[in-house]
Write an enzyme that holds these catalytic residues in place. Structure first.
Site, PDB file in Angstrom:
ATOM      1  N   SER C 229       0.866  -1.175   0.000  1.00  0.00           N
ATOM      2  CA  SER C 229       0.000   0.000   0.000  1.00  0.00           C
ATOM      3  C   SER C 229       0.896   1.216   0.000  1.00  0.00           C
ATOM      4  O   SER C 229       2.099   1.117   0.221  1.00  0.00           O
ATOM      5  CB  SER C 229      -0.871   0.043   1.267  1.00  0.00           C
ATOM      6  OG  SER C 229      -1.839  -0.978   1.272  1.00  0.00           O
ATOM      7  N   SER C 267      -3.355  -3.257  -3.028  1.00  0.00           N
ATOM      8  CA  SER C 267      -2.641  -2.090  -2.508  1.00  0.00           C
ATOM      9  C   SER C 267      -3.637  -1.012  -2.109  1.00  0.00           C
ATOM     10  O   SER C 267      -4.505  -0.634  -2.883  1.00  0.00           O
ATOM     11  CB  SER C 267      -1.698  -1.560  -3.593  1.00  0.00           C
ATOM     12  OG  SER C 267      -0.776  -0.635  -3.053  1.00  0.00           O
ATOM     13  N   ASP C 269      -3.975   2.458  -1.859  1.00  0.00           N
ATOM     14  CA  ASP C 269      -3.276   3.660  -2.326  1.00  0.00           C
ATOM     15  C   ASP C 269      -4.185   4.865  -2.088  1.00  0.00           C
ATOM     16  O   ASP C 269      -5.168   5.059  -2.803  1.00  0.00           O
ATOM     17  CB  ASP C 269      -2.939   3.526  -3.813  1.00  0.00           C
ATOM     18  CG  ASP C 269      -1.972   2.367  -4.087  1.00  0.00           C
ATOM     19  OD1 ASP C 269      -1.537   1.717  -3.124  1.00  0.00           O
ATOM     20  OD2 ASP C 269      -1.668   2.132  -5.267  1.00  0.00           O
TER      21      ASP C 269
END
Lengths: 343, 343, 343, 343
Positions: C229, C267, C269
């Site tokens: 991340s 991830s 983000d």
């Protein structure tokens, strides 16, 4: 014995309710409460378990609609991105979100040795309302053990409503609020499906409530502005794409508006919808999986069910909640008393 | 014969391209151009037809990601709500969106007698960029007949790239832009799927372009700021939920950013993704329909394909477009010339 | 002494950095770390305080862009709805979000007697990445005291980068990741503004990293897929509407993509952007308040600053982080070593 | 003379209406109609001009909320991105969106020589409902000249309601629908502001309508399912950030739900809100501009106004529309007749 909205001629809409007129009309779904009443503290947790297996390994498809985002719920961002739920759902008070998060992590780690090792992490789902009008929320009384107690109390069958679990200290439209539920039957292709709603009702300004028959119950002496919230959980056994679940979740807002709410600024009005059909298997070894979905042209039926059941679940929550005196002598009358429904 | 990015050592990323390295690697998909070059007018329409049947009756599942919403495209709101495409896709110039809308309505009414009678209406899908730097866009030269010509020219097989169709007057990174395409193969469960991209490239400030090998081609004497846009169409035969298609569409933005763009304020950067798998039948008589979808854990593969093919499609568009002098003597050099790729 | 990207010829983009090339170029902003290294545990908290006053009473205007929503961060829903931050920002590991939430509540209650009484509640802001590859995240080692330590350590001036605070156990592109920062100067109307970025970098597949000069550093022997991340915090002193802050936050994704990322499925983000200009006063007694905002036509400048500073902050995070051996012997080499930057 | 909802004891909510109880209570705002009744064609355009100057050079701040996205409106994507309106607003029928787009472009080019040359392009705003039940929508009768006629007819003062302009062929809840308006006064800081709503009402299933007094008017013999839409335009002179305008637009959905709607699948339910305060100057030469905005804590007042005025505007639209026989003998009774309001 409390009377529900339908018993009092306050049924909402036209679709037939399920056998229990409850979210538990969706088979396998369980609800549990942990209520804490200690001095100035009136609070608790309510747990909703979409099925009786390991939710991390068999994840219900889900979606969320933020009707008004003044709230602190955990887990909604990932739910929206992946269209999945992977823990039980906890409802609690605003300042107990951290505790609820920790409790769900504790349970998920205990049941799944791969989390944090081979598998990445887990996304706990905790939703909340602010019960600080009736309860001493600054005391932060709830513990992980309280959350475990709600999870362990979860049962199929009738759902206890009103001032229980997370609903213990909640308010709605100047009356006592709490937990309520309702359901609708949906007949399609010769099969019978259910859409059930469970609300944590803590919203609405005093004087704004409108009953299905047009009456406007106003609590005596309440001048408090709105600082509340409402959580709307929708469960169904109807097969749906996650985009469709989001469209259905949105109709929770229509149910709330029919009650007279306008989704006030300070209200965290959140609807989460999930289906028990075609769950996502964490350990799937096929890349492509089969599922069913509703043809979009038929979706007005679950839309209507969602709006009606949300509206009725709120009335059920209020009717089951008795008049209450909370912290610092703050009072909430009961809608049932206003209606003369209780002897 | 123009050379494509891959021929010049400018392949993007690691996944293998399809046989044509074009959006038409998705079987049944057709592309057609209508180019108009008349005096100061350099413009046109490009049509993309997801399959060769009646799109209103068999609607591809689709999603849209607005990377930057400075644009006038028609049809995206309903596409997002329903997850469906129901007309061919037209690309054109900004002020021709009304004409494109009318042309798609004309064709849809001709082919479907129930529209506007029993069935409701139709949602035309028209995307656009502003070719006003090279072309006299105020002349509003394009007609419904031009749109029909693009639709009727649609063919399977290799796609003409560069300054053709809607790409006739477009610019990118200070060079001549236009239409480009690329594709990637995706192997899953022992089957081979394709994800193809077609771009209408009209974006990027002069000096910002970065090639995959790190070179930074800067056009001579270009001081024009960015006022462009880019349309990214993604087609695949991989079965996907509409939520997954939206996640994939979003990765078009990664492909653009790898070229040096930051999705400028005045740029309408739009990605539309659709799948030819499991289309929605308008005349379905079952409420519940079966479909396949990708297990979410495998979705990095189409993500990567989407980013790579978008990046490469833009380079292909630029490499196929010759140096051009447009309205009022405005000039755009060719990236191919900068690279010495053309004799 | 570690070298930063700029010292190694790896400056990103064209705008000039601020005096510190750090998020603390925004005056009054403070950063603090608490690092925990105990056996198999490599983790910590990093605190970012937008200004040195009571954040609940003077709330910075803010926005969030979810680039990919696989994450468990707390506080983003209300931030998006109200456009405000009202607590310090804590960065930590995924399973410590509950602890971070509790710590911020504890501090907010201590400093504001009206919370939970007259004022409603408070919205703690906790962002996270999963450091489970290098650290025993299942140990859940972090406590509220660790969060307080990070908050109390917050200082203006240069920011310690690399394997510190929340960055202790993070990884990026198969190398050691961590905390990094960068900034850009923005000149407008004869005044100088700053936009600073601080990242918690824990993303990117081994082999995907691209340096600004086109080199592609690949760590030896790393076959681990992406499970990471990245959190991108953007601070500025430029006056902006919240809608504009969201547009700017979005450009963090461009910075990440230029490094070779495609915002992988697993991830989280997230980009949060805030301005220190014109904060919202909790105790305001006027209904209408004056503020300044950027004319939209000038917004490409902060867009470019956001993309460039995000890209460079990630490189600074990686360059400052030494080769590390973590839990169960898991290893991450240092990008600085790959570049030969360290003797 | 038709009676309005308020005259019949059907006022909605508690806030006081403005002097005209119309969107034109916002000073400078003008509304114009062009109605076409020819054989089986019952249709038209309605134009709303936020102020009497050049809208491209002085752009009202605006936001949009898509309540249900089954619709073909043009211009909403850019409106959402930039928070600005830059043309008059046209309401028309679904298949006339292309014509409306062209008409607004024609006018904008005529008034602004820089469009398509130095300035980029222009974003026409056209909203629509499907009047195909009563009108032969396939005839596509409307022309640019009809749009110009609506624009040129725009006036301040009382607004003609009912079956006029775009409302000529619309239906609502099985009755005749059309154009309606209402407004509310908002007192803040000792000043009086207005929020006015204009609706194009073409939504709601027969039998679902609920009046404020609880009555449920059901048209005789109507078995048609819902295929409609509703456009809600909100204008105010209250200074607001665009994020706040979006929050207010959302409350249009509450007004619709209070009438018994659940935002049906096939309904394009769109709310656009704009303020005449602090417009954005196209030719601004300062980078930073001053504006006022509402302190978020006071926003419940415009929320309530938006919900109430939307609800009442729909009733006004229906009450002003006479019983109508349209194409192929399709009939819509009048709500006024049902109520016995008309002699």
């Amino acid at each position: 014995m409390t009377q529900r909205a339908r018993d009092l001629g306050l049924a909402c809409g036209a679709l037939p309710p399920g056998p229990l007129n409850a979210i538990t009309d969706v088979l396998g779904l369980r609800v549990g409460h942990r209520t804490v009443r200690e001095g100035d503290v009136l609070t608790g947790f309510t747990a909703v378990l979409p099925h009786d297996g390991n939710l991390f390994r068999r994840k219900p498809r889900a979606a969320v609609k933020v009707i008004n985002g003044f709230g602190k719920s955990a887990g909604l961002m990932q739910l929206a991105e992946l269209g999945q739920i992977e823990t039980p759902i906890l409802l609690g008070n605003t300042l107990a979100v951290g505790v609820g998060f920790d409790a769900l992590v504790t349970r998920a780690l205990a049941e799944n040795a791969d989390i944090g090792r081979e598998t990445g992490t887990v996304n706990p789902l905790v939703l909340e309302c602010n019960d600080g009008f009736l309860s001493d929320i600054r005391a932060r009384r709830l513990t992980q053990e309280d959350a475990f107690a709600a999870l362990d109390a979860a049962r199929e069958g009738p759902v206890e409503e009103g001032a229980v679990g997370a609903g213990a200290g909640m308010s709605a439209f100047g009356f006592k609020g709490g937990v309520g539920t309702a359901s609708r039957e949906i007949a399609l292709d010769g099969r019978l499906f259910h859409l059930g709603v469970l609300v944590l009702a803590n919203f609405g300004r005093a004087g704004d409530l409108v009953l299905p028959d047009g009456r406007r119950p106003t609590p005596a002496g309440s001048g408090e502005g709105e600082r509340g919230s409402v959580i709307v959980l929708m469960a169904t056994d109807l097969p749906l794409e996650t985009r469709q679940l989001k469209r259905i979740a949105r109709r929770g807002g229509a149910g709330l508006a029919r009650l007279g709410a306008f989704w006030g600024h300070g209200s965290g009005d959140i609807a989460v919808a999930f289906t028990t059909a075609d769950p996502v298997h964490h350990d799937e070894n096929q890349a492509l999986v089969g599922l069913s979905a509703l043809h979009e042209s038929r979706i007005d039926l679950p839309f209507q069910a969602a709006a009606e059941a949300t509206q009725e679940a709120v009335l059920n929550a209020m009717l089951a909640a008795p008049a209450t005196i909370g912290r610092d002598g703050h009072r909430r009358p009961s809608l049932a008393d206003w209606l003369g429904a209780r002897p």
